[in-house]
Design an enzyme around this catalytic site. Sequence first.
Site, PDB file in Angstrom:
ATOM      1  N   MET A  29       0.853  -1.188   0.000  1.00  0.00           N
ATOM      2  CA  MET A  29       0.000   0.000   0.000  1.00  0.00           C
ATOM      3  C   MET A  29       0.884   1.231   0.000  1.00  0.00           C
ATOM      4  O   MET A  29       1.727   1.402   0.887  1.00  0.00           O
ATOM      5  CB  MET A  29      -0.936  -0.002   1.219  1.00  0.00           C
ATOM      6  CG  MET A  29      -2.003  -1.086   1.179  1.00  0.00           C
ATOM      7  SD  MET A  29      -3.098  -1.073   2.619  1.00  0.00           S
ATOM      8  CE  MET A  29      -2.035  -1.889   3.830  1.00  0.00           C
ATOM      9  N   GLN A  82       7.819  -4.947  -4.036  1.00  0.00           N
ATOM     10  CA  GLN A  82       6.909  -4.944  -5.188  1.00  0.00           C
ATOM     11  C   GLN A  82       7.353  -3.905  -6.205  1.00  0.00           C
ATOM     12  O   GLN A  82       7.650  -2.761  -5.848  1.00  0.00           O
ATOM     13  CB  GLN A  82       5.465  -4.658  -4.794  1.00  0.00           C
ATOM     14  CG  GLN A  82       4.524  -4.865  -5.992  1.00  0.00           C
ATOM     15  CD  GLN A  82       3.103  -4.420  -5.756  1.00  0.00           C
ATOM     16  OE1 GLN A  82       2.846  -3.235  -5.601  1.00  0.00           O
ATOM     17  NE2 GLN A  82       2.171  -5.367  -5.735  1.00  0.00           N
ATOM     18  N   CYS A 113      -2.881  -2.043  -9.482  1.00  0.00           N
ATOM     19  CA  CYS A 113      -3.138  -0.674  -9.049  1.00  0.00           C
ATOM     20  C   CYS A 113      -4.188  -0.017  -9.950  1.00  0.00           C
ATOM     21  O   CYS A 113      -4.040  -0.002 -11.171  1.00  0.00           O
ATOM     22  CB  CYS A 113      -1.849   0.139  -9.076  1.00  0.00           C
ATOM     23  SG  CYS A 113      -2.061   1.829  -8.477  1.00  0.00           S
ATOM     24  N   LYS A 153       0.570  -9.801  -8.708  1.00  0.00           N
ATOM     25  CA  LYS A 153      -0.696  -9.444  -8.068  1.00  0.00           C
ATOM     26  C   LYS A 153      -1.506  -8.649  -9.075  1.00  0.00           C
ATOM     27  O   LYS A 153      -0.992  -7.734  -9.708  1.00  0.00           O
ATOM     28  CB  LYS A 153      -0.456  -8.613  -6.801  1.00  0.00           C
ATOM     29  CG  LYS A 153      -1.729  -8.298  -6.005  1.00  0.00           C
ATOM     30  CD  LYS A 153      -1.379  -7.632  -4.674  1.00  0.00           C
ATOM     31  CE  LYS A 153      -2.637  -7.428  -3.823  1.00  0.00           C
ATOM     32  NZ  LYS A 153      -3.488  -6.342  -4.341  1.00  0.00           N
ATOM     33  N   ASN A 215      -7.462 -11.828  -2.302  1.00  0.00           N
ATOM     34  CA  ASN A 215      -7.371 -10.503  -1.699  1.00  0.00           C
ATOM     35  C   ASN A 215      -8.709  -9.795  -1.864  1.00  0.00           C
ATOM     36  O   ASN A 215      -9.322  -9.874  -2.916  1.00  0.00           O
ATOM     37  CB  ASN A 215      -6.242  -9.715  -2.375  1.00  0.00           C
ATOM     38  CG  ASN A 215      -6.102  -8.278  -1.894  1.00  0.00           C
ATOM     39  OD1 ASN A 215      -5.864  -7.380  -2.690  1.00  0.00           O
ATOM     40  ND2 ASN A 215      -6.253  -8.045  -0.602  1.00  0.00           N
ATOM     41  N   GLY A 216      -9.127  -9.113  -0.801  1.00  0.00           N
ATOM     42  CA  GLY A 216     -10.358  -8.330  -0.873  1.00  0.00           C
ATOM     43  C   GLY A 216     -11.306  -8.647   0.261  1.00  0.00           C
ATOM     44  O   GLY A 216     -11.762  -9.778   0.405  1.00  0.00           O
ATOM     45  N   ASP A 217     -11.564  -7.631   1.101  1.00  0.00           N
ATOM     46  CA  ASP A 217     -12.554  -7.719   2.186  1.00  0.00           C
ATOM     47  C   ASP A 217     -12.190  -8.726   3.272  1.00  0.00           C
ATOM     48  O   ASP A 217     -13.046  -9.445   3.787  1.00  0.00           O
ATOM     49  CB  ASP A 217     -13.945  -8.059   1.629  1.00  0.00           C
ATOM     50  CG  ASP A 217     -14.479  -6.979   0.703  1.00  0.00           C
ATOM     51  OD1 ASP A 217     -13.861  -5.906   0.637  1.00  0.00           O
ATOM     52  OD2 ASP A 217     -15.515  -7.223   0.040  1.00  0.00           O
ATOM     53  N   ARG A 240      -6.361  -3.214   3.382  1.00  0.00           N
ATOM     54  CA  ARG A 240      -6.998  -2.190   4.225  1.00  0.00           C
ATOM     55  C   ARG A 240      -7.402  -2.694   5.604  1.00  0.00           C
ATOM     56  O   ARG A 240      -7.529  -1.904   6.541  1.00  0.00           O
ATOM     57  CB  ARG A 240      -8.213  -1.620   3.494  1.00  0.00           C
ATOM     58  CG  ARG A 240      -7.876  -0.818   2.238  1.00  0.00           C
ATOM     59  CD  ARG A 240      -9.147  -0.382   1.509  1.00  0.00           C
ATOM     60  NE  ARG A 240      -9.913  -1.535   1.059  1.00  0.00           N
ATOM     61  CZ  ARG A 240     -11.233  -1.560   0.940  1.00  0.00           C
ATOM     62  NH1 ARG A 240     -11.953  -0.495   1.265  1.00  0.00           N
ATOM     63  NH2 ARG A 240     -11.862  -2.647   0.519  1.00  0.00           N
TER      64      ARG A 240
END
Length: 386
Positions: A29, A82, A113, A153, A215-217, A240
């Site tokens: 991030m 990365q 991204c 990714k 990835n996600g939530d 996040r």
Amino acid sequence: MSVLPTISPAPALRIGSLDLDVPVVLAPMAGITNTAFRRLCREFGVGLYVSEMITSRALVERNKETMRLIQHHESETTRSIQLYGVDPKTVSEAVTILVAEDRADHIDLNFGCPVPKVTRKGGGSALPWKQDLFRDIVEGAVKAAGDVPLTVKMRKGIDADHLTYLEAGKAAEGAGVASIALHARTASEFYSGNADWSAITRLKETVTSVPVLGNGDIWSGEDALRMMSETGCDGVVVGRGCLGRPWLFGDLAAAFTGSDVRFRPTLGQVATTFRRHAELLAEFFESEERGCRDIRKHVAWYFKGYPVGGDLRARLATVESLEQLDELLATLDWTLPYPGADAEGQRGRAGSPKRTVLPDGWFDSRTLGAAGRGTLTETEADTSGG
């Protein structure tokens, strides 16, 4: 608060030559996953902690700030970086530098991204649309990496009408990557709505010879277990969900080893971690003032759900020194307990769906060709600086 459950000696996830005790990766991030934050997360739990995105051209040019960003603290025993780039030659050169100078134990390529300054150049989540460019970047990077595990990714695609993840996944697998991670949203979705975990299932069914990470939530240890159960993926990538909650990696370690231990920090424990984060940032930037400026953006995330008044939050968000920070934190009631659900769930910007900004004529063809590559090589210079 930092006592972890015993980890099984058998690796939970193998990415090339890397053995992970738990199948957990910190998502890169920008402006967040610097050395300071990675060190803090490691104090709570194990996993693979990836740097914020580094621009390949800036690395090849040995930009001063970029060279600082790729440095790791001695405690970071697995050094993960990365890279972002749109030119196969430049990306390969950047990988060669990292390997030849022994600067990384793992390299990840960013094809996920969604921000306009990246996609308008054909980079990030826009790039897999150009099949030849994607293949050439990944193949060249894998070759340059040699024995160092190289991973990718990506997102589902640009939008619902321009999905790329299955064909890109097969191409990356064929190129010899060590693993593939999928953020189960399109670029146009940004971070809005709910991640489509069924896409992770489809990718796992398509890619069979290397690990697939979802990835996600993922906001809790339970979410991570549920994702792996529902999709069959081999590991999770957390972004996040750890903002203002570095102890989430302790929860994940516990969840994956069958423990029901979870961190439920008091306000005092949150304040202590927040102060530690500021201290590490000051060390990272080699400037107390700059470290304090950077910690300001973390205030809302750390104190989410806790009874901290608006005036104090505002003063924390303008803090200028560690001494001032200590004075403000001392005014809190450190005995206040964990507030429960109010401190959990989504954090960070969700936003709303938006049209992805792309180079002119990007959808005209699935290939780029030599002329188009020349244009991308020129525009990549605009992102120099890390």
